[in-house]
Design an enzyme around this catalytic site. Structure first.
Site, PDB file in Angstrom:
ATOM      1  N   HIS A   1      38.293  28.283  69.139  1.00 55.65           N
ATOM      2  CA  HIS A   1      38.482  27.825  67.747  1.00 55.65           C
ATOM      3  C   HIS A   1      37.766  26.523  67.427  1.00 55.65           C
ATOM      4  O   HIS A   1      37.685  26.123  66.280  1.00 55.65           O
ATOM      5  CB  HIS A   1      39.976  27.663  67.443  1.00 55.65           C
TER       6      HIS A   1
ATOM      7  N   GLY B   1      34.575  25.998  68.398  1.00 55.35           N
ATOM      8  CA  GLY B   1      33.152  26.308  68.294  1.00 55.35           C
ATOM      9  C   GLY B   1      32.767  26.614  66.861  1.00 55.35           C
ATOM     10  O   GLY B   1      33.632  26.674  65.970  1.00 55.35           O
TER      11      GLY B   1
ATOM     12  N   LEU C   1      32.858  39.203  70.216  1.00 59.18           N
ATOM     13  CA  LEU C   1      31.591  38.793  69.616  1.00 59.18           C
ATOM     14  C   LEU C   1      30.454  38.869  70.617  1.00 59.18           C
ATOM     15  O   LEU C   1      30.469  38.163  71.630  1.00 59.18           O
ATOM     16  CB  LEU C   1      31.693  37.341  69.165  1.00 59.18           C
TER      17      LEU C   1
ATOM     18  N   SER D   1      25.944  39.429  70.710  1.00 58.80           N
ATOM     19  CA  SER D   1      24.782  38.695  70.207  1.00 58.80           C
ATOM     20  C   SER D   1      23.611  39.660  70.081  1.00 58.80           C
ATOM     21  O   SER D   1      23.517  40.627  70.836  1.00 58.80           O
ATOM     22  CB  SER D   1      24.426  37.599  71.213  1.00 58.80           C
ATOM     23  N   SER D   2      22.713  39.364  69.155  1.00 55.10           N
ATOM     24  CA  SER D   2      21.572  40.271  68.950  1.00 55.10           C
ATOM     25  C   SER D   2      20.598  40.260  70.130  1.00 55.10           C
ATOM     26  O   SER D   2      19.708  41.111  70.201  1.00 55.10           O
ATOM     27  CB  SER D   2      20.840  39.918  67.653  1.00 55.10           C
ATOM     28  N   CYS D   3      20.766  39.318  71.078  1.00 58.37           N
ATOM     29  CA  CYS D   3      19.860  39.303  72.236  1.00 58.37           C
ATOM     30  C   CYS D   3      20.189  40.401  73.248  1.00 58.37           C
ATOM     31  O   CYS D   3      19.493  40.546  74.250  1.00 58.37           O
ATOM     32  CB  CYS D   3      19.874  37.947  72.919  1.00 58.37           C
TER      33      CYS D   3
ATOM     34  N   TYR E   1      22.584  35.729  79.660  1.00 59.05           N
ATOM     35  CA  TYR E   1      23.543  35.760  78.548  1.00 59.05           C
ATOM     36  C   TYR E   1      23.670  37.180  77.993  1.00 59.05           C
ATOM     37  O   TYR E   1      24.781  37.666  77.732  1.00 59.05           O
ATOM     38  CB  TYR E   1      23.039  34.797  77.472  1.00 59.05           C
TER      39      TYR E   1
ATOM     40  N   LYS F   1      26.931  39.680  77.688  1.00 60.67           N
ATOM     41  CA  LYS F   1      27.398  40.204  76.393  1.00 60.67           C
ATOM     42  C   LYS F   1      27.424  41.738  76.393  1.00 60.67           C
ATOM     43  O   LYS F   1      28.312  42.349  75.791  1.00 60.67           O
ATOM     44  CB  LYS F   1      26.530  39.664  75.247  1.00 60.67           C
TER      45      LYS F   1
ATOM     46  N   PRO G   1      26.340  39.718  66.136  1.00 58.79           N
ATOM     47  CA  PRO G   1      25.744  38.863  65.110  1.00 58.79           C
ATOM     48  C   PRO G   1      24.286  38.515  65.408  1.00 58.79           C
ATOM     49  O   PRO G   1      23.892  38.405  66.567  1.00 58.79           O
ATOM     50  CB  PRO G   1      26.609  37.608  65.152  1.00 58.79           C
ATOM     51  N   THR G   2      23.534  38.313  64.366  1.00 60.17           N
ATOM     52  CA  THR G   2      22.190  37.768  64.483  1.00 60.17           C
ATOM     53  C   THR G   2      22.294  36.257  64.744  1.00 60.17           C
ATOM     54  O   THR G   2      23.395  35.749  64.964  1.00 60.17           O
ATOM     55  CB  THR G   2      21.408  38.083  63.191  1.00 60.17           C
TER      56      THR G   2
ATOM     57  N   HIS H   1      20.223  25.693  69.231  1.00 57.42           N
ATOM     58  CA  HIS H   1      19.359  26.724  68.665  1.00 57.42           C
ATOM     59  C   HIS H   1      18.369  26.063  67.690  1.00 57.42           C
ATOM     60  O   HIS H   1      18.506  24.892  67.349  1.00 57.42           O
ATOM     61  CB  HIS H   1      20.196  27.773  67.933  1.00 57.42           C
TER      62      HIS H   1
ATOM     63  N   TRP I   1       8.837  23.715  68.728  1.00 64.52           N
ATOM     64  CA  TRP I   1       8.548  24.397  69.994  1.00 64.52           C
ATOM     65  C   TRP I   1       7.841  25.728  69.758  1.00 64.52           C
ATOM     66  O   TRP I   1       8.137  26.431  68.791  1.00 64.52           O
ATOM     67  CB  TRP I   1       9.831  24.706  70.753  1.00 64.52           C
TER      68      TRP I   1
ATOM     69  N   ASP J   1       8.305  30.859  73.342  1.00 64.66           N
ATOM     70  CA  ASP J   1       8.521  31.516  72.045  1.00 64.66           C
ATOM     71  C   ASP J   1       9.769  32.400  72.080  1.00 64.66           C
ATOM     72  O   ASP J   1      10.395  32.648  71.053  1.00 64.66           O
ATOM     73  CB  ASP J   1       7.326  32.431  71.712  1.00 64.66           C
TER      74      ASP J   1
HETATM   75  O1  GFB Z   1      17.143  29.470  68.357  1.00 65.47           O
HETATM   76  P1  GFB Z   1      16.409  29.567  69.647  1.00 65.47           P
HETATM   77  O2  GFB Z   1      16.627  28.474  70.628  1.00 65.47           O
HETATM   78  O3  GFB Z   1      16.749  30.901  70.408  1.00 65.47           O
HETATM   79  O4  GFB Z   1      14.829  29.613  69.340  1.00 65.47           O
HETATM   80  P2  GFB Z   1      16.332  32.454  70.384  1.00 65.47           P
HETATM   81  C1  GFB Z   1      14.269  30.445  68.359  1.00 65.47           C
HETATM   82  C2  GFB Z   1      12.788  30.156  68.223  1.00 65.47           C
HETATM   83  O5  GFB Z   1      12.606  28.862  67.646  1.00 65.47           O
HETATM   84  C3  GFB Z   1      11.989  30.152  69.532  1.00 65.47           C
HETATM   85  C4  GFB Z   1      11.634  28.137  68.372  1.00 65.47           C
HETATM   86  O6  GFB Z   1      10.742  30.767  69.320  1.00 65.47           O
HETATM   87  C5  GFB Z   1      11.808  28.653  69.801  1.00 65.47           C
HETATM   88  O7  GFB Z   1      10.676  28.363  70.575  1.00 65.47           O
HETATM   89  N1  GFB Z   1      11.842  26.693  68.201  1.00 65.47           N
HETATM   90  C6  GFB Z   1      10.988  25.858  67.577  1.00 65.47           C
HETATM   91  C7  GFB Z   1      12.877  25.958  68.648  1.00 65.47           C
HETATM   92  N2  GFB Z   1      11.427  24.600  67.649  1.00 65.47           N
HETATM   93  C8  GFB Z   1      12.607  24.624  68.296  1.00 65.47           C
HETATM   94  C9  GFB Z   1      13.540  23.606  68.667  1.00 65.47           C
HETATM   95  O8  GFB Z   1      13.363  22.419  68.413  1.00 65.47           O
HETATM   96  N3  GFB Z   1      14.673  24.037  69.319  1.00 65.47           N
HETATM   97  C10 GFB Z   1      14.900  25.356  69.611  1.00 65.47           C
HETATM   98  N4  GFB Z   1      16.037  25.692  70.239  1.00 65.47           N
HETATM   99  N5  GFB Z   1      14.001  26.320  69.302  1.00 65.47           N
HETATM  100  C11 GFB Z   1      18.648  32.591  71.477  1.00 65.47           C
HETATM  101  C12 GFB Z   1      19.133  33.009  72.827  1.00 65.47           C
HETATM  102  O9  GFB Z   1      17.348  33.008  71.442  1.00 65.47           O
HETATM  103  O10 GFB Z   1      19.308  33.197  70.413  1.00 65.47           O
HETATM  104  C13 GFB Z   1      20.583  33.120  72.922  1.00 65.47           C
HETATM  105  O11 GFB Z   1      18.599  32.126  73.788  1.00 65.47           O
HETATM  106  C14 GFB Z   1      21.232  33.736  71.689  1.00 65.47           C
HETATM  107  O12 GFB Z   1      20.866  33.905  74.032  1.00 65.47           O
HETATM  108  C15 GFB Z   1      20.688  33.164  70.423  1.00 65.47           C
HETATM  109  O13 GFB Z   1      21.049  35.113  71.671  1.00 65.47           O
HETATM  110  C16 GFB Z   1      21.229  33.836  69.180  1.00 65.47           C
HETATM  111  O14 GFB Z   1      16.546  33.067  69.038  1.00 65.47           O
HETATM  112  O15 GFB Z   1      14.976  32.646  70.958  1.00 65.47           O
END
Ligand code: GFB
Length: 310
Positions: free
Chosen positions: A12, A14, A106, A108-110, A137, A141, A164-165, A180, A203, A273
């Site tokens: 609760h 989070g 819950l 995850s879309s991954c 992860y 899930k 969820p997305t 994220h 990134w 990426d």
């Molecule tokens: O949100 P994110 O960390 O996770 O990254 P995923 C999404 C995209 O954003 C990637 C780019 O292509 C990252 O390289 N990005 C650009 C950044 N700048 C940044 C930054 O400053 N920080 C971060 N974090 N990303 C996650 C999974 O995947 O999604 C989890 O690792 C989960 O398991 C979650 O499923 C919903 O979308 O790639």
């Protein structure tokens, strides 16, 4: 779900669990049980069993999980798989033993294959290789979904699962290493604006595409499903998303605009990426009578206001 029935929200504090709690309270649910990590360690099976035995919750929202962005997932895969497997297994098993009427898990879309056709339909689960940056992860899930399915199959329980997305909103993690992309970029653009920095570093290449759902919409969908549908109606699980995506580059431009930052954006290609595209097919959810209502720009503005205020 009656307004006075006992509902346990695991996680609760989070982002998702707190949104579910706010939504339930606003709808007049009065018997919510919420415990902090120090009061109940969900990876401890005995402690979880004792809690279920003494409290006997009638409904459970399983929103507790170890979560993080792309870098956290690839740096701590052992913790991501172990913690999530333990939390799910302990809660789902205890929910069966102590007669919980309905549980919502819950995911995850991954969980979908890295190169799944887009948009991703529920039936694409386990049809290909997972994305390596979050495989640990994702496997945990997937195990959670199958725990629910097989307990329903063998024991006749009513455990439903949602996928969820990418989510964002208040109470997100804004730590630049473990968060994220959405909270990371809100913070980066905000700090660059107030410190008069000339550039913000994103990134990866900026080309991956992602779909974003505001957590208040997510909570609303979860409660809608809990109130109206059983496992027999939904089947193994249902995607929760908006059905639209955009590139990380487009997202960065949008956040830059909302924050009011005027410098440049540069890309750090040494960072991963991740999966090239991750768009959910939400026709099943729409067919059950629910659609998202918070637009992306509106949601980012609200989240930015929350971030600045907190
Ligand atoms: O949100 P994110 O960390 O996770 O990254 P995923 C999404 C995209 O954003 C990637 C780019 O292509 C990252 O390289 N990005 C650009 C950044 N700048 C940044 C930054 O400053 N920080 C971060 N974090 N990303 C996650 C999974 O995947 O999604 C989890 O690792 C989960 O398991 C979650 O499923 C919903 O979308 O790639």
């Amino acid at each position: 779900m009656e307004k006075t029935e006992k509902i346990y929200i695991a996680g609760h504090r989070g982002m998702v669990g707190s949104a579910i709690k706010r939504n339930l309270e606003s709808k007049g649910y009065t018997n919510l049980i919420c415990l902090t990590h120090s009061e109940l360690d969900l990876t401890d099976q005995q402690a979880v069993n004792e809690f279920f035995e003494s409290e006997k919750p009638e409904y459970v929202f399983l929103a507790a999980a170890k979560v993080g962005g792309i870098l956290a997932n690839s740096t701590y895969p052992a913790e991501f798989i172990y913690d999530n497997l333990m939390i799910e297994a302990n809660i789902i098993h205890a929910a069966h033993i102590y007669g919980v009427k309905k549980l919502l898990f819950l995911g995850s879309s991954c969980i979908y294959p890295k190169f799944a056709p887009q948009p991703m339909k529920e039936e694409y689960l386990l049809t290909g290789e997972l994305e390596s940056t979050n495989e640990a992860y994702a496997v945990a899930k997937i195990a959670g979904i199958r725990l629910c399915k097989h307990y329903n199959q063998q024991y006749g329980t009513n455990f439903i699962s949602v996928m969820p997305t990418n989510l964002y909103g208040p109470n997100d993690n804004f730590d630049l290493e473990t968060s994220h992309v959405m909270p990371a970029l809100i913070r980066k653009f905000h700090e660059a604006k107030i410190n008069n920095e000339s550039k913000v570093t994103i990134w990866g290449s900026g080309s991956p595409k992602r779909e974003f759902l505001h957590v208040d919409d997510m909570a609303d969908a979860c409660i809608y499903l809990m109130e109206n549908y059983d496992y027999a109606d939904i089947g193994e699980f249902v995607n929760i998303g908006v059905g639209k995506d955009l590139s990380i580059k487009e997202l960065a431009e949008l956040i830059k605009d909302v924050v009011g930052y005027e410098g440049d954006i540069v890309y750090d290609s040494s960072k991963p990426d991740g999966t090239p595209r991750k768009l959910l097919d939400v026709s099943k959810l729409n067919g059950l009578g629910w659609t998202s209502s918070i637009g992306l720009k509106e949601g980012i503005k609200a989240t930015y206001r929350w971030y600045v205020g907190n």
